[in-house]
Enzyme design. Structure first.
Site, short mmCIF file in Angstrom:
data_model
loop_
_atom_site.label_atom_id
_atom_site.label_comp_id
_atom_site.label_asym_id
_atom_site.label_seq_id
_atom_site.Cartn_x
_atom_site.Cartn_y
_atom_site.Cartn_z
N TRP A 60 -31.55 -26.58 33.47
CA TRP A 60 -31.44 -25.44 34.38
C TRP A 60 -32.80 -24.71 34.38
O TRP A 60 -33.29 -24.36 33.29
CB TRP A 60 -30.32 -24.53 33.88
CG TRP A 60 -30.03 -23.32 34.69
CD1 TRP A 60 -29.90 -23.26 36.05
CD2 TRP A 60 -29.82 -21.99 34.21
NE1 TRP A 60 -29.60 -21.98 36.43
CE2 TRP A 60 -29.55 -21.18 35.32
CE3 TRP A 60 -29.82 -21.42 32.94
CZ2 TRP A 60 -29.29 -19.82 35.21
CZ3 TRP A 60 -29.56 -20.07 32.83
CH2 TRP A 60 -29.30 -19.28 33.95
N ASP A 95 -25.11 -24.53 25.60
CA ASP A 95 -24.94 -23.62 26.72
C ASP A 95 -23.76 -24.12 27.54
O ASP A 95 -23.82 -25.22 28.10
CB ASP A 95 -26.24 -23.62 27.56
CG ASP A 95 -26.15 -22.68 28.75
OD1 ASP A 95 -25.18 -21.91 28.86
OD2 ASP A 95 -27.08 -22.73 29.59
N LYS A 140 -18.69 -18.63 36.47
CA LYS A 140 -18.11 -19.65 37.33
C LYS A 140 -16.61 -19.79 37.11
O LYS A 140 -15.84 -19.80 38.06
CB LYS A 140 -18.79 -21.01 37.10
CG LYS A 140 -20.31 -20.95 37.00
CD LYS A 140 -20.97 -20.67 38.32
CE LYS A 140 -22.31 -20.00 38.16
NZ LYS A 140 -23.47 -20.77 37.96
C1 LIG Z 1 -26.66 -24.05 32.72
C2 LIG Z 1 -26.45 -22.60 32.96
N1 LIG Z 1 -26.52 -21.75 31.94
C3 LIG Z 1 -26.33 -20.44 32.08
C4 LIG Z 1 -26.06 -19.90 33.31
C5 LIG Z 1 -25.90 -18.42 33.34
O1 LIG Z 1 -25.09 -17.85 34.24
P1 LIG Z 1 -24.82 -16.29 34.30
O2 LIG Z 1 -25.98 -15.56 33.71
O3 LIG Z 1 -24.66 -16.03 35.75
O4 LIG Z 1 -23.57 -16.05 33.52
C6 LIG Z 1 -25.98 -20.74 34.43
C7 LIG Z 1 -25.73 -20.21 35.78
O5 LIG Z 1 -26.00 -20.79 36.78
C8 LIG Z 1 -26.17 -22.12 34.24
O6 LIG Z 1 -26.10 -22.99 35.25
#
Ligand SMILES: Cc1ncc(COP(=O)(O)O)c(C=O)c1O
Length: 396
Positions: free
Chosen positions: A130, A211, A246
């Site tokens: 990511w 993660d 999500k």
């Molecule tokens: C792999 C991954 N880690 C962490 C996140 C963190 O998401 P958020 O900060 O919106 O909870 C995302 C969101 O797209 C993600 O795809």
């Protein structure tokens, strides 16, 4: 002094979303933004969330500060969801959890504590990963190295290369892994592969940092936690960062958490004091609303059932779309080069299109895909499937 600053370009994904919104073609399709969409292209508030919010509205008596660790009931419920209610590490008091501002906040807070525990620590991330992992961790001071993960020519995990790449890590280094629904590739480790990765971590004294931003989106809540639970069962130490963006659809409420599994209850208690202290120095404390909503859902059998069924609907929709998209692409292109889409999990896959093809899709067909060719499968619908697959076939 601000006259010295140079304007930065738009964030690539948010910039793409802006272009999509400005496009007035009735044919336009958004496969860029990383959010779940239903058949009508909407990202609705879940029914379980609405009901929990109603209860919160009726019962909340104060907005006074929550505390550095966030909502204690949320932390307990999330720990059970990730590790399972009866995990030996939980029974031994080796797991501590703090609420964070989304998974992003959780990653940054975790990085701060890793650095305190091991100054100069290296974190090994998959190639690709990511794109926000790099800025979130390096802004805390972490050095990031990468290990091979995905072979774009075969559209699959290059597992031997991954294990070989991790041989370069030194004792005490940290290995960042995606719990499920790997972003951006959609290619997840099988259970056997998780076991072999854990063997390697054990042998080489490496610490996993998992993660999990999509628990429940691949196969189910328990199935998607295999890597977390197996790591916590076999290894002395582990960091897990989870997001409720999500699976609860709480994107803008910024809900997530960071857990540390330590060697003993004493070390876990010391670790949580640092998680709280780092939080204090970054954003003082996380926002209360979304965590309260999640806690209400997870502590009520009826709301949990409703939420699990809504999560199941989202998961089934994406998995069905994957099959339909892959089949239709096979028919339209006369090749099986897109068959991998049906095997992968979560919202994302790399379509393997080049920059010129992605640009043509945008300019000629109003189809928006990020530059790495990462497509959000939830943006596909029965209504646009034909148009989308015709357009992809046309640019090949
Ligand atoms: C792999 C991954 N880690 C962490 C996140 C963190 O998401 P958020 O900060 O919106 O909870 C995302 C969101 O797209 C993600 O795809």
């Amino acid at each position: 002094m601000f006259d010295r600053l140079k304007k930065l370009p738009d964030d690539p994904i948010l910039g793409l979303l802006r272009l999509y919104r400005e496009d007035d073609s009735p044919d336009k399709v958004d496969l860029g933004a990383g959010v779940y969409q239903n058949e009508q292209g909407q990202t609705e508030v879940l029914g379980a969330v609405k009901q929990a919010e109603q209860r919160l509205w009726d019962s909340q008596q104060t907005k006074v500060y929550e505390g550095l660790r966030g909502n204690a009931d949320f932390n307990t419920a999330m720990t059970r969801m990730m590790f399972g209610a009866d995990h030996p590490a939980l029974n031994d008091g080796r797991i501590v959890t703090v609420q964070t501002t989304g998974g992003s906040g959780g990653l940054h807070i975790a990085a701060g504590v890793l650095l305190r525990a091991s100054p100069g620590v290296k974190v090994w991330a998959s190639e690709p990963t990511w794109p926000n992992h790099q800025p979130l961790l390096s802004s805390a001071g972490i050095n990031i190295e990468t290990y091979p993960y995905y072979d774009a020519s075969s559209n699959a995990i290059e597992f031997d290369a991954m294990l070989e790449g991790l041989q370069r890590a030194e004792r005490g280094d940290v290995v960042l892994l995606h719990g499920c629904c790997h972003n951006p590739t959609g290619a997840d480790l099988s259970r056997e592969q998780w076991d072999r990765v854990i063997d390697l971590l054990e042998e080489r004294g490496l610490v996993p940092f998992i993660d999990v931003a999509y628990q429940g989106f691949a196969e189910g809540i328990d199935e998607d936690a295999y890597g977390i639970r197996a790591s916590a069962a076999r290894l002395p130490e582990l960091v897990v960062v989870s997001s409720c963006s999500k699976n609860f659809g709480l994107y803008r409420d910024r809900v997530g958490c960071t857990s540390i599994v330590a060697q003993s209850n004493e070390h876990a208690q010391t670790s949580v004091s640092h998680l709280a202290n780092v939080t204090r120095r970054v954003y003082s404390m996380p926002p209360a609303h979304g965590a309260e909503v999640v806690q209400i859902i997870l502590n009520d059998a009826e709301l949990t059932r409703l939420w699990l069924s809504e999560l199941g609907t989202m998961r089934d929709r994406v998995n069905n779309l994957r099959r339909q998209f892959a089949e239709m692409l096979a028919t339209k292109t006369g090749t099986d080069r897109f068959a991998f889409i049906a095997q992968q999990r979560g919202m994302f896959s790399l379509l393997g299109l080049d920059k010129a093809q992605i640009q043509r899709l945008r300019d000629e067909f109003h189809i928006y895909i990020v530059g790495s060719s990462r497509a959000n499968i939830a943006g596909v619908s029965e209504a646009n499937l034909d148009y989308l697959t015709d357009s992809i076939a046309a640019v090949l």
